[in-house]
Design a protein around this motif. Sequence first.
Motif, mmCIF file in Angstrom:
data_model
loop_
_atom_site.group_PDB
_atom_site.id
_atom_site.type_symbol
_atom_site.label_atom_id
_atom_site.label_comp_id
_atom_site.label_asym_id
_atom_site.label_seq_id
_atom_site.Cartn_x
_atom_site.Cartn_y
_atom_site.Cartn_z
ATOM 1 N N CYS A 266 7.580 -1.281 -0.910
ATOM 2 C CA CYS A 266 6.596 -1.456 -1.835
ATOM 3 C C CYS A 266 6.907 -1.065 -3.272
ATOM 4 C CB CYS A 266 5.309 -0.781 -1.166
ATOM 5 S SG CYS A 266 4.472 -1.315 0.144
ATOM 6 N N ASN B 62 1.522 -1.287 -6.408
ATOM 7 C CA ASN B 62 0.156 -1.192 -5.522
ATOM 8 C C ASN B 62 -0.648 -2.395 -6.091
ATOM 9 O OD1 ASN B 62 -2.151 -0.544 -4.202
ATOM 10 N ND2 ASN B 62 -1.068 1.338 -3.496
ATOM 11 N N GLY C 180 -0.490 5.124 -0.406
ATOM 12 C CA GLY C 180 -0.041 5.259 -1.848
ATOM 13 C C GLY C 180 -1.495 4.815 -2.259
ATOM 14 N N THR C 181 -2.136 3.894 -1.582
ATOM 15 C CA THR C 181 -3.659 3.729 -2.003
ATOM 16 C C THR C 181 -4.601 4.831 -1.679
ATOM 17 O OG1 THR C 181 -3.285 1.142 -1.071
ATOM 18 C CG2 THR C 181 -5.178 1.898 -1.490
ATOM 19 N N HIS D 58 0.811 -1.218 -0.066
ATOM 20 C CA HIS D 58 -0.072 0.045 -0.032
ATOM 21 C C HIS D 58 0.887 1.408 -0.058
ATOM 22 C CE1 HIS D 58 -0.070 -0.325 4.691
ATOM 23 N NE2 HIS D 58 1.191 -0.619 4.243
#
Length: 301
Positions: free
Chosen positions: A129, A132, A162-163, A118
Amino acid sequence: MNTPVVYSDGYALAWPGHVFPVGKYRAVAGALKERALVTEFVEPSPATREQVLSVHRPEYLSKLEAIADGRARWDPRFECPVDRAVLDAFLLQAGGTILAARLAVTAGRAANLGGGFHHAFADHGEGFCLLNDVMIATRVLLDEDLVPTVAVVDLDVHQGNGTAVLAAGDERIFTLSLHQENNYPPKEDSSLDVGLRDFCDDGEYLSALSWALGETAKRFRPGFVFYLAGADAYAEDRLGGLALGFDGLRERDRTVFGWAAEQGAPVVALLAGGYAEQEADVTRIHVNMIEELLAAGRPSE
Ligand SMILES: [Zn+2]
């Protein structure tokens, strides 16, 4: 109906000595088989270029490929090594989240024994990450009209920054993040953010969760749920500062699955983070979560 569980040995991330317990994917899969909770895993294919580009900028994907092939400089924000094998593992885990989502549409629930990255944005990755997967799979579900709306229930101890940014402005997506306020990352705006105090315990956590899920259902009609069941809300986590025990975490998982069933929404569970002192504790928390998923009733039609 059986609950499909998606997994591949290709999920392993080659980060020797890294705080991320890279052996956890194989360990969780092994424990599920050993305890006969799952007899067979569903094997994913890597996410396609087109699927990745529905979320990520083409320049970013090219940069990732160049870094993976040693043609460009690594970005320290990743906080993890990036090479071809690592990029392939991320593509495969994203493919796993997509596959689990497709299977859940029919089966009512499914898991990917990976995913939940995320902290990846359209144009950069950070916090271990690169891609995503949740948003990539969300785009597949919405673009193919498989579901009308998607709720992301992110209970990793770190905010789903990020989400939150990737979903912003799309009314078909609701992002709920329940996280430790005083921790990485710098916060972005989810649809609903609940920042918890340091050392928040089982009782306090569960009451905040139940409020947040109630509030989500008031504001949004989830046609599908992604559940990021991060193991890092655990008291012994090295990167988390909350104080949940095994029972509290299991109750947390049961609460989310019960809520999704009440909403009549298919659910996909993802592992996300987890950095306990003892790697076995991370495995145990994830295995307990899958056990709760398997026990959860199928949403009523
Ligand atoms: Zn985390």
